[in-house]
Write a protein that holds these residues in place. Sequence first.
Motif, PDB file in Angstrom:
ATOM      1  N   LEU A   5       0.835  -1.212   0.000  1.00 16.07           N
ATOM      2  CA  LEU A   5       0.000   0.000   0.000  1.00 16.07           C
ATOM      3  C   LEU A   5       0.870   1.263   0.000  1.00 16.07           C
ATOM      4  O   LEU A   5       0.553   2.268  -0.656  1.00 16.07           O
ATOM      5  CB  LEU A   5      -0.932  -0.015   1.209  1.00 16.07           C
ATOM      6  CG  LEU A   5      -2.096  -1.006   1.136  1.00 16.07           C
ATOM      7  CD1 LEU A   5      -2.843  -1.045   2.468  1.00 16.07           C
ATOM      8  CD2 LEU A   5      -3.051  -0.619   0.007  1.00 16.07           C
ATOM      9  N   ALA A   6       1.977   1.221   0.758  1.00 17.07           N
ATOM     10  CA  ALA A   6       2.853   2.394   0.805  1.00 17.07           C
ATOM     11  C   ALA A   6       3.459   2.678  -0.576  1.00 17.07           C
ATOM     12  O   ALA A   6       3.547   3.836  -1.011  1.00 17.07           O
ATOM     13  CB  ALA A   6       3.960   2.170   1.837  1.00 17.07           C
ATOM     14  N   LEU A   7       3.853   1.612  -1.286  1.00 16.53           N
ATOM     15  CA  LEU A   7       4.418   1.803  -2.614  1.00 16.53           C
ATOM     16  C   LEU A   7       3.353   2.203  -3.633  1.00 16.53           C
ATOM     17  O   LEU A   7       3.637   2.967  -4.579  1.00 16.53           O
ATOM     18  CB  LEU A   7       5.133   0.528  -3.069  1.00 16.53           C
ATOM     19  CG  LEU A   7       6.388   0.152  -2.254  1.00 16.53           C
ATOM     20  CD1 LEU A   7       6.946  -1.181  -2.718  1.00 16.53           C
ATOM     21  CD2 LEU A   7       7.452   1.230  -2.369  1.00 16.53           C
TER      22      LEU A   7
ATOM     23  N   TRP B 170       6.040   4.640 -13.363  1.00 13.08           N
ATOM     24  CA  TRP B 170       6.188   3.254 -12.932  1.00 13.08           C
ATOM     25  C   TRP B 170       7.478   2.997 -12.178  1.00 13.08           C
ATOM     26  O   TRP B 170       7.678   1.923 -11.647  1.00 13.08           O
ATOM     27  CB  TRP B 170       6.104   2.327 -14.142  1.00 13.08           C
ATOM     28  CG  TRP B 170       7.216   2.443 -15.117  1.00 13.08           C
ATOM     29  CD1 TRP B 170       7.373   3.384 -16.049  1.00 13.08           C
ATOM     30  CD2 TRP B 170       8.332   1.569 -15.238  1.00 13.08           C
ATOM     31  NE1 TRP B 170       8.499   3.178 -16.780  1.00 13.08           N
ATOM     32  CE2 TRP B 170       9.118   2.061 -16.307  1.00 13.08           C
ATOM     33  CE3 TRP B 170       8.752   0.415 -14.579  1.00 13.08           C
ATOM     34  CZ2 TRP B 170      10.281   1.435 -16.695  1.00 13.08           C
ATOM     35  CZ3 TRP B 170       9.908  -0.195 -14.977  1.00 13.08           C
ATOM     36  CH2 TRP B 170      10.666   0.310 -16.022  1.00 13.08           C
ATOM     37  N   ARG B 171       8.379   3.989 -12.121  1.00  9.28           N
ATOM     38  CA  ARG B 171       9.620   3.815 -11.367  1.00  9.28           C
ATOM     39  C   ARG B 171       9.919   5.060 -10.546  1.00  9.28           C
ATOM     40  O   ARG B 171       9.395   6.139 -10.825  1.00  9.28           O
ATOM     41  CB  ARG B 171      10.802   3.536 -12.309  1.00  9.28           C
ATOM     42  CG  ARG B 171      10.719   2.187 -13.008  1.00  9.28           C
ATOM     43  CD  ARG B 171      12.021   1.843 -13.697  1.00  9.28           C
ATOM     44  NE  ARG B 171      11.916   0.604 -14.427  1.00  9.28           N
ATOM     45  CZ  ARG B 171      12.033  -0.609 -13.896  1.00  9.28           C
ATOM     46  NH1 ARG B 171      12.244  -0.720 -12.593  1.00  9.28           N
ATOM     47  NH2 ARG B 171      11.941  -1.688 -14.645  1.00  9.28           N
TER      48      ARG B 171
ATOM     49  N   GLU C 243       8.669  -6.257  -8.278  1.00  9.09           N
ATOM     50  CA  GLU C 243      10.126  -6.369  -8.385  1.00  9.09           C
ATOM     51  C   GLU C 243      10.812  -5.931  -7.103  1.00  9.09           C
ATOM     52  O   GLU C 243      11.827  -6.507  -6.702  1.00  9.09           O
ATOM     53  CB  GLU C 243      10.629  -5.522  -9.563  1.00  9.09           C
ATOM     54  CG  GLU C 243      10.247  -6.066 -10.924  1.00  9.09           C
ATOM     55  CD  GLU C 243      10.708  -5.151 -12.045  1.00  9.09           C
ATOM     56  OE1 GLU C 243      11.256  -4.073 -11.725  1.00  9.09           O
ATOM     57  OE2 GLU C 243      10.514  -5.500 -13.225  1.00  9.09           O
ATOM     58  N   LEU C 244      10.271  -4.906  -6.456  1.00 10.32           N
ATOM     59  CA  LEU C 244      10.900  -4.402  -5.231  1.00 10.32           C
ATOM     60  C   LEU C 244      10.673  -5.325  -4.037  1.00 10.32           C
ATOM     61  O   LEU C 244      11.562  -5.500  -3.192  1.00 10.32           O
ATOM     62  CB  LEU C 244      10.370  -3.002  -4.926  1.00 10.32           C
ATOM     63  CG  LEU C 244      10.804  -1.879  -5.872  1.00 10.32           C
ATOM     64  CD1 LEU C 244      10.071  -0.583  -5.539  1.00 10.32           C
ATOM     65  CD2 LEU C 244      12.300  -1.651  -5.793  1.00 10.32           C
TER      66      LEU C 244
ATOM     67  N   ASN D 217       3.565   1.114 -10.232  1.00 10.83           N
ATOM     68  CA  ASN D 217       2.583   0.155 -10.742  1.00 10.83           C
ATOM     69  C   ASN D 217       2.850  -1.226 -10.168  1.00 10.83           C
ATOM     70  O   ASN D 217       3.800  -1.447  -9.415  1.00 10.83           O
ATOM     71  CB  ASN D 217       2.565   0.158 -12.265  1.00 10.83           C
ATOM     72  CG  ASN D 217       3.844  -0.401 -12.849  1.00 10.83           C
ATOM     73  OD1 ASN D 217       4.744  -0.823 -12.125  1.00 10.83           O
ATOM     74  ND2 ASN D 217       3.921  -0.404 -14.159  1.00 10.83           N
ATOM     75  N   ASN D 218       2.027  -2.167 -10.561  1.00  8.85           N
ATOM     76  CA  ASN D 218       2.083  -3.497  -9.954  1.00  8.85           C
ATOM     77  C   ASN D 218       3.409  -4.192 -10.234  1.00  8.85           C
ATOM     78  O   ASN D 218       3.990  -4.827  -9.348  1.00  8.85           O
ATOM     79  CB  ASN D 218       0.928  -4.347 -10.490  1.00  8.85           C
ATOM     80  CG  ASN D 218      -0.417  -3.743 -10.142  1.00  8.85           C
ATOM     81  OD1 ASN D 218      -0.505  -2.864  -9.291  1.00  8.85           O
ATOM     82  ND2 ASN D 218      -1.472  -4.214 -10.810  1.00  8.85           N
TER      83      ASN D 218
END
Length: 299
Positions: free
Chosen positions: A14-16, A54-55, A28-29, A22-23
Amino acid sequence: MTKPGPHPQEAQILALIDKGLNNTAIAELLYCGPRAVRKVRLDHNRPPAPRSAWRHAHPKERQIRQLLADDHTDAEISRRTGADVSTIADRRRMLGLGRAPMPKAKARPHPREAEILAALKAGGPDSSNTAIARKLGVDKHAVGRIRRAHDLPNTYERQRAEQPSVEDRWRAHTRQVDGGHLEWTGPRASGSGTPILRVLGSWYSAAGIAFRIRTGRDPKGHVRAECDVRHCVAPACVEDEPGRQGLRLQLRRLQGLPDPPTGTCPNGHDLAVDGRLDAKLSHYCEGCKRAKKRARSTT
C-alpha cells in the motif's frame, strides 16, 4: 472454505502504491507476484498508477535531463552521473529526444607530426603542403591538417601578406607634375588609355584607388579626373559619379543657371535617377543615352 487473510506485505504494498508505482514495479521491489499487488490494490480501492510513473525518479534525475538537453551521449551522461545506460536511454525516449549522438573520435597525432611542424615553421620557398609531403614522404592532406591546427598560414596567404598593398603599388606608378597633378606611369587600357593596375590577378582603376585614398570608401560609378589634366590620378582631382554631379551642379548655380529639370524625360526616364550634367554643365538623360547606344550596337 475459509477466506484468505491479508497479504503479509500488504502495508508495504500500500505504501508503494501511494507513491505511484505500478504493480510490476512493486512486485520487483518486494519479490512478490504482480497479481498479489493487483489484489491489494483492488481490495483497498486504489486507482491504477499512470504508466509514466512506474519507477522511482533517479537521484540525479535533474542532472540527467540537463545533460540530455545539452546533447551529450548516453555513455558520457552515465560516466558523469553514475546512472545506468538503459535508464538514460529510457529518459531519452520519454523526452522524445531521438537517437543519442555518436561520440566523436579523437584525432590521433601523426607519427611524424614533429617533423612536419618543424618544416612548416621553417618557411621558405619549399614550405608548401605538397613540397613538405614530397620531402617527408607523407600525405599532403595530413600536412594541411597540422598547418590548420597550429594556425600557420599557407604559401599563398604568406605570399599575399608579403606583397605590397594596392596603395603602395599605385604610388610606385605615379609621378608628380606641375600644379599638384599626378601622371600615371603604369599600364593603361588599350584604346581608351585609362590608367589601370593589376594586383594578384585582379585589375583596378588607378583613379578608383586614388578616390579610396582620399575618401576611405569605394567609389560609385565611373571615377574620372575633374581637372584639366587628362587621366590625372591625383586623389584631390578625381571624383566618382555622385561627387562629379554635385560639383557640376554647384558650378551651374554659381553661373546663375537654373537647376536641371525634374520629373521624367520625353522617353519616360526618371530624371532623379538618370539626370546628368556633362562637362559643359548641360543637362542630359543617361537613360536615353544608354538606349541610343544599345540601338546602335544592334544595327
